[in-house]
Design a protein around this motif. Sequence first.
Motif, PDB file in Angstrom:
ATOM      1  N   ASP A   1      -8.195   2.792 -10.111  1.00 40.58           N
ATOM      2  CA  ASP A   1      -7.675   3.986  -9.426  1.00 40.58           C
ATOM      3  C   ASP A   1      -8.197   4.018  -7.991  1.00 40.58           C
ATOM      4  O   ASP A   1      -7.441   4.236  -7.034  1.00 40.58           O
ATOM      5  CB  ASP A   1      -8.107   5.241 -10.192  1.00 40.58           C
TER       6      ASP A   1
ATOM      7  N   LYS B   1      -6.145   3.647  -4.466  1.00 42.53           N
ATOM      8  CA  LYS B   1      -6.218   4.667  -3.415  1.00 42.53           C
ATOM      9  C   LYS B   1      -6.683   4.039  -2.106  1.00 42.53           C
ATOM     10  O   LYS B   1      -6.185   4.376  -1.021  1.00 42.53           O
ATOM     11  CB  LYS B   1      -7.175   5.781  -3.830  1.00 42.53           C
TER      12      LYS B   1
ATOM     13  N   GLY C   1     -12.855   7.337  -7.552  1.00 40.91           N
ATOM     14  CA  GLY C   1     -11.908   6.832  -8.566  1.00 40.91           C
ATOM     15  C   GLY C   1     -12.031   7.663  -9.825  1.00 40.91           C
ATOM     16  O   GLY C   1     -13.132   8.057 -10.216  1.00 40.91           O
TER      17      GLY C   1
ATOM     18  N   GLY D   1      -3.073   4.775  -6.510  1.00 42.56           N
ATOM     19  CA  GLY D   1      -4.006   4.766  -7.635  1.00 42.56           C
ATOM     20  C   GLY D   1      -3.272   5.076  -8.936  1.00 42.56           C
ATOM     21  O   GLY D   1      -2.124   4.679  -9.125  1.00 42.56           O
TER      22      GLY D   1
END
Length: 416
Positions: free
Chosen positions: A107, A111, A41, A384
Amino acid sequence: MKITRVRTLLSTAPQRDIFMKSRVRRSAAFILIETDTELVGLGETYAGYFVPEMVPEIVKFYEPILVGQSPMDVDVLSRRMFTSGKFWARVGLGSIVLSGIESALLDLKGKALGVPVYELLGGRCHDTLPCYATGGTSPHDRGELEGKVSQYLSLGFHAVKLGAGTYRGPGHPIVGSRTPQEARDVEVSKVEFLRQRFGDSFQLNLDAHMDFLGEADHVWNLATAQFVLKALETYPIGFFEEALPYTDMRAYGELRKSTTIPVAGGETLTSLEEWRDWLEHKPFALAQLDASFMGGIMNFIKIARLCELQGVSIATHAWSSTPGVAANLHAAFACRNTAVCEMAAYNPTRPELNTHIVAPLLTDLWIEPPVIENGRIRLADTPGLGVRLPDGFLDKHPFEPGSGEFSSVTGKILQP
Ligand SMILES: O=C(O)[C@@H](O)[C@H](O)[C@H](O)CO
Ligand SMILES: [Mg+2]
């Protein structure tokens, strides 16, 4: 999935805008969260712009709270970090650094689930949102001022924000107005000039940065702010930002009651609790939120919802580099009461228009950049936050100690 490591990555890159001459380089602090999978991330704390050297130390303090935990439990983890320092993590730098870690968690979660962050926040409320180009300072020279505004409008923006009051930015001399009359005349003549030159075709916003340098001679008090804004009421002004320092929330409440110009502010408030206390005084017609500063994206959403209940519009503040701007845009698109997004004065998908600016931290980190067209911004649906550090970016733009804006400001105050 478990978190294995939390890293701070610092970078210093050129940032030159021909209209903001003193800024030649800037720093950013990225937070990278690694896991026992291939997923990572990426987030950013706005502290990297001011005091980059301090960020890694604070991140090291938070890291043990995260390692071994599931990155999916974002709200629980942020609250644990928030209360962890007993006193220091809840406000100021502790909370600002936390913002970057929390954005990196979201994030990562986006994802992992294959969805953009705004989907985790309730979903997209807008296809596009109005946006404005940040002009930072406001040149005294009329030719320069005209050139700057024309350039920014030619990028596809229909709104611009210029400096007001005494602020000239780091490296610029502070040319302040010492009396309320001078302050009024400077603002009125600038606005009149721009309206004569550009008509009503664009929205003009002003930012007086009254909390920024704290030069006592130049800071407006409530009476001066009311006097200046009253004189500007006959002109169309989109909003007037930071007409007062953040020392008195009641004064902001009074200012807002006394003017028809939308009073904006909030970019320096660092926590939910601070925001809650401020909002009780109804200080802003436009609350400016920054997820890379106020403790994270979830805090942005919570305060935006509180504003919505009070009938207050929100705007993003955007002076971080790309991951911070992305965090703000994802949050903004998930709020019904978003009025406008702040953007640096460049067009991410039209490089041929950006001849006035060099800023790799703003241009090179999008996976798919947002589109700016006809004064509005459209966010891509990349999973993300939609950002990444390109291979070799940190080698090409290594961190230079002392490059934070705070360093230059401190230097300037020490050497008048
Ligand atoms: O609203 C804005 O974009 C400005 O107030 C910037 O945050 C400030 O100039 C950074 O030092
Ligand atoms: Mg501002």
